[in-house]
Design a protein around this motif. Structure first.
Motif, PDB file in Angstrom:
ATOM      1  N   GLU A 207       0.839  -1.193   0.000  1.00 59.85           N
ATOM      2  CA  GLU A 207       0.000   0.000   0.000  1.00 59.85           C
ATOM      3  C   GLU A 207       0.877   1.246   0.000  1.00 59.85           C
ATOM      4  O   GLU A 207       1.923   1.240   0.567  1.00 59.85           O
ATOM      5  CB  GLU A 207      -0.910   0.053   1.225  1.00 59.85           C
ATOM      6  CG  GLU A 207      -1.938  -1.026   1.204  1.00 59.85           C
ATOM      7  CD  GLU A 207      -2.928  -0.834   2.330  1.00 59.85           C
ATOM      8  OE1 GLU A 207      -3.534  -1.806   2.690  1.00 59.85           O
ATOM      9  OE2 GLU A 207      -3.084   0.269   2.828  1.00 59.85           O
ATOM     10  N   THR A 208       0.399   2.318  -0.564  1.00 59.64           N
ATOM     11  CA  THR A 208       1.127   3.571  -0.537  1.00 59.64           C
ATOM     12  C   THR A 208       0.158   4.709  -0.311  1.00 59.64           C
ATOM     13  O   THR A 208      -0.945   4.687  -0.803  1.00 59.64           O
ATOM     14  CB  THR A 208       1.866   3.804  -1.859  1.00 59.64           C
ATOM     15  OG1 THR A 208       1.070   3.299  -2.908  1.00 59.64           O
ATOM     16  CG2 THR A 208       3.202   3.124  -1.870  1.00 59.64           C
ATOM     17  N   ALA A 209       0.555   5.723   0.438  1.00 63.08           N
ATOM     18  CA  ALA A 209      -0.364   6.804   0.765  1.00 63.08           C
ATOM     19  C   ALA A 209      -0.013   8.082   0.074  1.00 63.08           C
ATOM     20  O   ALA A 209       1.130   8.387  -0.157  1.00 63.08           O
ATOM     21  CB  ALA A 209      -0.348   7.024   2.263  1.00 63.08           C
TER      22      ALA A 209
ATOM     23  N   ALA B 296       0.743  10.995  12.787  1.00 56.74           N
ATOM     24  CA  ALA B 296       0.053  10.208  11.772  1.00 56.74           C
ATOM     25  C   ALA B 296      -1.092  11.035  11.207  1.00 56.74           C
ATOM     26  O   ALA B 296      -1.848  11.650  11.952  1.00 56.74           O
ATOM     27  CB  ALA B 296      -0.475   8.910  12.365  1.00 56.74           C
TER      28      ALA B 296
ATOM     29  N   GLN C 131      -5.495   9.322   5.936  1.00 55.62           N
ATOM     30  CA  GLN C 131      -5.738   9.600   4.526  1.00 55.62           C
ATOM     31  C   GLN C 131      -7.163   9.231   4.129  1.00 55.62           C
ATOM     32  O   GLN C 131      -7.786   9.906   3.325  1.00 55.62           O
ATOM     33  CB  GLN C 131      -4.749   8.813   3.668  1.00 55.62           C
ATOM     34  CG  GLN C 131      -3.292   9.055   4.036  1.00 55.62           C
ATOM     35  CD  GLN C 131      -2.858  10.478   3.777  1.00 55.62           C
ATOM     36  OE1 GLN C 131      -2.906  10.957   2.648  1.00 55.62           O
ATOM     37  NE2 GLN C 131      -2.431  11.168   4.820  1.00 55.62           N
TER      38      GLN C 131
ATOM     39  N   VAL D 136      -6.438   4.017   6.822  1.00 51.73           N
ATOM     40  CA  VAL D 136      -5.146   4.287   6.176  1.00 51.73           C
ATOM     41  C   VAL D 136      -4.564   5.580   6.741  1.00 51.73           C
ATOM     42  O   VAL D 136      -5.250   6.600   6.810  1.00 51.73           O
ATOM     43  CB  VAL D 136      -5.288   4.441   4.645  1.00 51.73           C
ATOM     44  CG1 VAL D 136      -3.930   4.729   4.004  1.00 51.73           C
ATOM     45  CG2 VAL D 136      -5.913   3.197   4.034  1.00 51.73           C
TER      46      VAL D 136
ATOM     47  N   LEU E 244      -0.742   8.075   7.095  1.00 51.27           N
ATOM     48  CA  LEU E 244       0.649   8.372   6.751  1.00 51.27           C
ATOM     49  C   LEU E 244       1.370   8.770   8.036  1.00 51.27           C
ATOM     50  O   LEU E 244       0.948   9.693   8.727  1.00 51.27           O
ATOM     51  CB  LEU E 244       0.710   9.530   5.753  1.00 51.27           C
ATOM     52  CG  LEU E 244       2.101  10.044   5.401  1.00 51.27           C
ATOM     53  CD1 LEU E 244       2.858   9.021   4.558  1.00 51.27           C
ATOM     54  CD2 LEU E 244       2.005  11.374   4.648  1.00 51.27           C
TER      55      LEU E 244
ATOM     56  N   GLY F  89       3.737   4.328   5.680  1.00 54.88           N
ATOM     57  CA  GLY F  89       2.287   4.188   5.696  1.00 54.88           C
ATOM     58  C   GLY F  89       1.887   3.049   6.623  1.00 54.88           C
ATOM     59  O   GLY F  89       2.656   2.110   6.829  1.00 54.88           O
TER      60      GLY F  89
ATOM     61  N   LYS G 203      -1.832   0.716   7.857  1.00 55.57           N
ATOM     62  CA  LYS G 203      -3.256   0.446   7.694  1.00 55.57           C
ATOM     63  C   LYS G 203      -3.726  -0.421   8.853  1.00 55.57           C
ATOM     64  O   LYS G 203      -2.971  -1.240   9.371  1.00 55.57           O
ATOM     65  CB  LYS G 203      -3.515  -0.254   6.361  1.00 55.57           C
ATOM     66  CG  LYS G 203      -3.105   0.589   5.160  1.00 55.57           C
ATOM     67  CD  LYS G 203      -3.484  -0.061   3.852  1.00 55.57           C
ATOM     68  CE  LYS G 203      -3.127   0.853   2.683  1.00 55.57           C
ATOM     69  NZ  LYS G 203      -3.579   0.305   1.389  1.00 55.57           N
TER      70      LYS G 203
ATOM     71  N   THR H 185       7.046  11.220   0.713  1.00 55.74           N
ATOM     72  CA  THR H 185       5.688  10.696   0.844  1.00 55.74           C
ATOM     73  C   THR H 185       5.213   9.966  -0.405  1.00 55.74           C
ATOM     74  O   THR H 185       4.162   9.333  -0.387  1.00 55.74           O
ATOM     75  CB  THR H 185       4.699  11.846   1.124  1.00 55.74           C
ATOM     76  OG1 THR H 185       4.768  12.783   0.051  1.00 55.74           O
ATOM     77  CG2 THR H 185       5.031  12.552   2.440  1.00 55.74           C
TER      78      THR H 185
ATOM     79  N   VAL I 236       3.728   6.265  -0.455  1.00 54.81           N
ATOM     80  CA  VAL I 236       3.877   5.622   0.851  1.00 54.81           C
ATOM     81  C   VAL I 236       2.588   4.973   1.347  1.00 54.81           C
ATOM     82  O   VAL I 236       2.637   3.977   2.064  1.00 54.81           O
ATOM     83  CB  VAL I 236       4.417   6.634   1.879  1.00 54.81           C
ATOM     84  CG1 VAL I 236       4.345   6.096   3.288  1.00 54.81           C
ATOM     85  CG2 VAL I 236       5.856   6.982   1.551  1.00 54.81           C
ATOM     86  N   VAL I 237       1.427   5.509   0.968  1.00 57.79           N
ATOM     87  CA  VAL I 237       0.180   4.885   1.404  1.00 57.79           C
ATOM     88  C   VAL I 237      -0.631   4.332   0.241  1.00 57.79           C
ATOM     89  O   VAL I 237      -1.779   3.950   0.407  1.00 57.79           O
ATOM     90  CB  VAL I 237      -0.690   5.869   2.213  1.00 57.79           C
ATOM     91  CG1 VAL I 237       0.009   6.267   3.498  1.00 57.79           C
ATOM     92  CG2 VAL I 237      -1.044   7.101   1.400  1.00 57.79           C
TER      93      VAL I 237
END
Length: 197
Positions: A29-31, A65, A68, A72, A74, A130, A132, A191, A194-195
């Motif tokens: 996953e990436t944010a 944190a 997002q 989720v 970041l 990131g 979750k 970034t 990242v999420v």
């Protein structure tokens, strides 16, 4: 002092954070980037021992944190010390109950958005990861209720309490967050992605 989770969007109330636990290099996953920086910190030469830069410990950092979307967030880890230090790997996230006791839930370390990038941080610079979490019904046997998120860098030391904010307006303290599991991504110098996993 324990600091309550803070979120800025009503949707964030549906989100939950979990504690730390296992080590596994799967998942992804990436944010989208929430924190802003004028330039990314320098990646560390992995073979040179960060060119003599010591690993960041809990005593060196502060953490925030940013939610997002539901489930989720970041994580921004900033060097709050007066000397350069390095981050490489995964942050260790922990959850505390209202009485400050540790809450244990399954935690999976995932190689997302890719392998960790060893990063040297000058004072005031920030690296990102990131994470979750799985929200849960309070009546479920595996559901835990957290009031505080703690963060410890790969270099160890004393975990620090993180603040949690949302991406929309408002500033509402969340007293309780039900969670049953957590996935944590690798530390990166920016970034980007990242999420998004």
């Amino acid at each position: 002092m324990r600091r309550p989770f803070r979120v800025i969007a009503a949707a964030a109330l549906l989100c939950t954070v979990t504690a730390c636990g296992s080590t596994d290099e799967t998942g992804s996953e990436t944010a989208p980037g929430a924190a802003t920086r004028s330039e990314a910190p320098a990646p560390v030469d992995s073979g040179a021992g960060a060119s003599g830069v010591d690993a960041c410990t809990g005593e060196d950092i502060k953490a925030e944190a940013t939610v997002q979307e539901a489930g989720v967030a970041l994580l921004a880890i900033t060097n709050a010390s007066d000397a350069a230090c390095a981050l490489d790997g995964w942050p260790t996230l922990g959850l505390l109950a209202a009485d400050d006791s540790a809450i244990k839930v399954p935690v999976e370390e995932v190689a997302q958005p890719g392998p960790a990038t060893a990063t040297a941080l000058d004072p005031g610079e920030t690296a990102f990861a990131g994470f979750k979490w799985t929200a849960c019904d309070l009546g479920a046997a595996d559901c835990k209720v957290a009031t505080t998120l703690t963060v410890m860098p790969p270099g160890g030391g004393t975990p620090v309490n993180a603040t949690i904010t949302g991406v929309e307006g408002g500033d509402q303290a969340v007293e309780e967050l039900p969670v049953s599991g957590l996935r944590v991504g690798t530390i990166q110098p920016s970034t980007q992605g990242v999420v998004a996993w």
